[in-house]
Motif scaffolding. Structure first.
Motif, PDB file in Angstrom:
ATOM      1  N   UNK A  30      16.475   5.896   4.504  1.00 46.44           N
ATOM      2  CA  UNK A  30      15.662   6.392   3.193  1.00 46.44           C
ATOM      3  C   UNK A  30      16.653   6.295   2.080  1.00 46.44           C
ATOM      4  N   UNK A  31      16.063   5.622   1.094  1.00 44.52           N
ATOM      5  CA  UNK A  31      16.938   5.536  -0.090  1.00 44.52           C
ATOM      6  C   UNK A  31      15.777   6.386  -0.988  1.00 44.52           C
ATOM      7  N   UNK A  32      16.980   7.037  -2.032  1.00 47.61           N
ATOM      8  CA  UNK A  32      16.435   8.412  -3.319  1.00 47.61           C
ATOM      9  C   UNK A  32      16.692   8.369  -4.370  1.00 47.61           C
ATOM     10  N   UNK A  33      16.656   8.465  -5.065  1.00 46.44           N
ATOM     11  CA  UNK A  33      17.519   8.846  -6.633  1.00 46.44           C
ATOM     12  C   UNK A  33      18.591  10.596  -6.072  1.00 46.44           C
ATOM     13  N   UNK A  34      19.422  10.194  -6.520  1.00 44.61           N
ATOM     14  CA  UNK A  34      20.560  11.956  -6.254  1.00 44.61           C
ATOM     15  C   UNK A  34      19.382  12.505  -7.141  1.00 44.61           C
ATOM     16  N   UNK A  35      19.060  12.366  -7.878  1.00 41.13           N
ATOM     17  CA  UNK A  35      18.670  13.928  -8.771  1.00 41.13           C
ATOM     18  C   UNK A  35      17.461  14.803  -7.195  1.00 41.13           C
ATOM     19  N   UNK A  36      16.329  13.890  -6.640  1.00 37.85           N
ATOM     20  CA  UNK A  36      15.152  14.176  -5.872  1.00 37.85           C
ATOM     21  C   UNK A  36      16.647  14.707  -4.386  1.00 37.85           C
ATOM     22  N   UNK A  37      17.505  15.158  -4.263  1.00 41.32           N
ATOM     23  CA  UNK A  37      18.288  15.336  -2.766  1.00 41.32           C
ATOM     24  C   UNK A  37      17.255  16.737  -2.625  1.00 41.32           C
ATOM     25  N   UNK A  38      17.050  17.855  -3.554  1.00 41.29           N
ATOM     26  CA  UNK A  38      16.332  19.195  -2.997  1.00 41.29           C
ATOM     27  C   UNK A  38      15.132  18.520  -2.188  1.00 41.29           C
ATOM     28  N   UNK A  39      14.675  17.381  -3.121  1.00 39.74           N
ATOM     29  CA  UNK A  39      12.731  17.694  -2.808  1.00 39.74           C
ATOM     30  C   UNK A  39      13.527  16.839  -1.074  1.00 39.74           C
ATOM     31  N   UNK A  40      14.194  15.548  -1.445  1.00 40.51           N
ATOM     32  CA  UNK A  40      14.118  15.632   0.049  1.00 40.51           C
ATOM     33  C   UNK A  40      14.858  16.506   1.194  1.00 40.51           C
ATOM     34  N   UNK A  41      15.735  17.252   0.892  1.00 37.31           N
ATOM     35  CA  UNK A  41      15.709  17.912   1.833  1.00 37.31           C
ATOM     36  C   UNK A  41      14.383  19.129   2.489  1.00 37.31           C
ATOM     37  N   UNK A  42      13.562  19.561   1.795  1.00 29.35           N
ATOM     38  CA  UNK A  42      12.940  19.918   2.280  1.00 29.35           C
ATOM     39  C   UNK A  42      11.293  19.493   2.692  1.00 29.35           C
ATOM     40  N   UNK A  43      11.767  17.744   2.570  1.00 29.95           N
ATOM     41  CA  UNK A  43      11.172  17.045   3.375  1.00 29.95           C
ATOM     42  C   UNK A  43      11.216  17.166   4.690  1.00 29.95           C
ATOM     43  N   UNK A  44      12.623  16.570   4.644  1.00 30.03           N
ATOM     44  CA  UNK A  44      13.217  16.948   6.195  1.00 30.03           C
ATOM     45  C   UNK A  44      13.450  17.750   6.824  1.00 30.03           C
ATOM     46  N   UNK A  45      12.956  19.138   6.373  1.00 22.86           N
ATOM     47  CA  UNK A  45      12.826  20.763   7.030  1.00 22.86           C
ATOM     48  C   UNK A  45      11.177  20.270   7.188  1.00 22.86           C
ATOM     49  N   UNK A  46      10.121  19.891   6.379  1.00 19.40           N
ATOM     50  CA  UNK A  46       9.127  19.420   6.574  1.00 19.40           C
ATOM     51  C   UNK A  46       9.066  19.097   8.249  1.00 19.40           C
ATOM     52  N   UNK A  47       9.493  17.784   7.961  1.00 16.75           N
ATOM     53  CA  UNK A  47       9.931  16.037   8.922  1.00 16.75           C
ATOM     54  C   UNK A  47      10.156  17.394  10.452  1.00 16.75           C
ATOM     55  N   UNK A  48      11.123  18.111  10.529  1.00 27.34           N
ATOM     56  CA  UNK A  48      11.759  18.542  11.313  1.00 27.34           C
ATOM     57  C   UNK A  48      10.607  19.399  11.871  1.00 27.34           C
ATOM     58  N   UNK A  49      10.056  20.271  11.408  1.00 27.74           N
ATOM     59  CA  UNK A  49       8.888  21.322  12.086  1.00 27.74           C
ATOM     60  C   UNK A  49       7.296  20.211  12.040  1.00 27.74           C
ATOM     61  N   UNK A  50       7.195  19.723  11.729  1.00 27.41           N
ATOM     62  CA  UNK A  50       5.534  18.897  11.751  1.00 27.41           C
ATOM     63  C   UNK A  50       6.096  18.108  13.292  1.00 27.41           C
ATOM     64  N   UNK A  51       7.092  17.492  13.571  1.00 24.34           N
ATOM     65  CA  UNK A  51       7.044  15.945  14.233  1.00 24.34           C
ATOM     66  C   UNK A  51       7.081  16.857  15.163  1.00 24.34           C
ATOM     67  N   UNK A  52       6.889  17.870  16.060  1.00 22.20           N
ATOM     68  CA  UNK A  52       6.799  18.929  17.621  1.00 22.20           C
ATOM     69  C   UNK A  52       4.757  19.060  17.664  1.00 22.20           C
ATOM     70  N   UNK A  53       4.994  19.322  16.252  1.00 22.87           N
ATOM     71  CA  UNK A  53       3.318  19.097  16.203  1.00 22.87           C
ATOM     72  C   UNK A  53       1.866  18.220  16.243  1.00 22.87           C
TER      73      UNK A  53
END
Length: 196
Positions: free
Chosen positions: A36-59
């Protein structure tokens, strides 16, 4: 944050929890590695989304066993286990970055780090592995080398690497600036990143 990135991030959860994705259907005999490629300046947003994924996948899919590996945490833990972390800090202060990189090169060689990654990922007991921290470990680790050394270790467990740069299906270009590294064994998870 661009609307395009929002749309791409929102498309991840249904894609990676689909039975087709998890069974690697439609990719022939290829390994299930995705970028999953993304602009380097979007790093913090992608990190937040990874946290969202790890929280929502089990649900969304309670039986799905997911492992998230942050490469920086992996390297720090590896150096600690070898009693090299504090020594590395001291060496960097006393002799500088280039000397430290040269000394750590054999310790963090992708071929030697691949078994450490595989042990942490534990693909026999996980259905999906998410990988982050790619930009944080540069230049200590080049991810194309790590991926090349993981092919035989990950079995049929899909791996998704979140990559701050460009991937065109043939070359990984970290931050959109580092000299491209050839890697052609992965698929784009959700295409459409804008040029870095």
């Amino acid at each position: 944050m661009s609307e395009q990135l929002t749309d791409r991030l929102n498309a991840i959860l249904p894609r990676i929890t689909s039975d087709e994705f998890l069974s690697s259907s439609g990719i022939g005999n290829e390994i299930g590695f995705y970028v999953f490629e993304y602009e380097p300046e979007d790093e913090l947003r992608v990190r937040q989304h990874i946290a969202f994924l790890t929280d929502h996948i089990p649900k969304q899919k309670p039986t799905l066993r997911v492992k998230h590996i942050n490469l920086l945490d992996l390297i720090v833990d590896h150096l600690k286990s070898r009693n090299l972390l504090e020594r590395s800090f001291n060496m960097q202060r006393e002799k500088g970055d280039q000397h430290l990189l040269k000394v750590l090169e054999p310790v963090l060689d992708a071929e030697k780090l691949a078994p450490v990654f595989a042990q942490a990922a534990d693909p026999e007991h996980h259905d999906l592995v998410l990988v982050s921290g790619v930009g944080s470990v540069f230049p200590l680790l080049r991810t194309h080398n790590l991926l090349n050394n993981l092919h035989s270790r990950m079995g049929k467990t899909p791996l998704v690497m979140f990559y701050p740069g460009r991937y065109d299906g043939k070359f990984l270009r970290l931050f959109g600036k580092v000299k491209p590294s050839p890697y052609y064994r992965a698929f784009q998870l959700i295409s459409g990143a804008s040029p870095c």
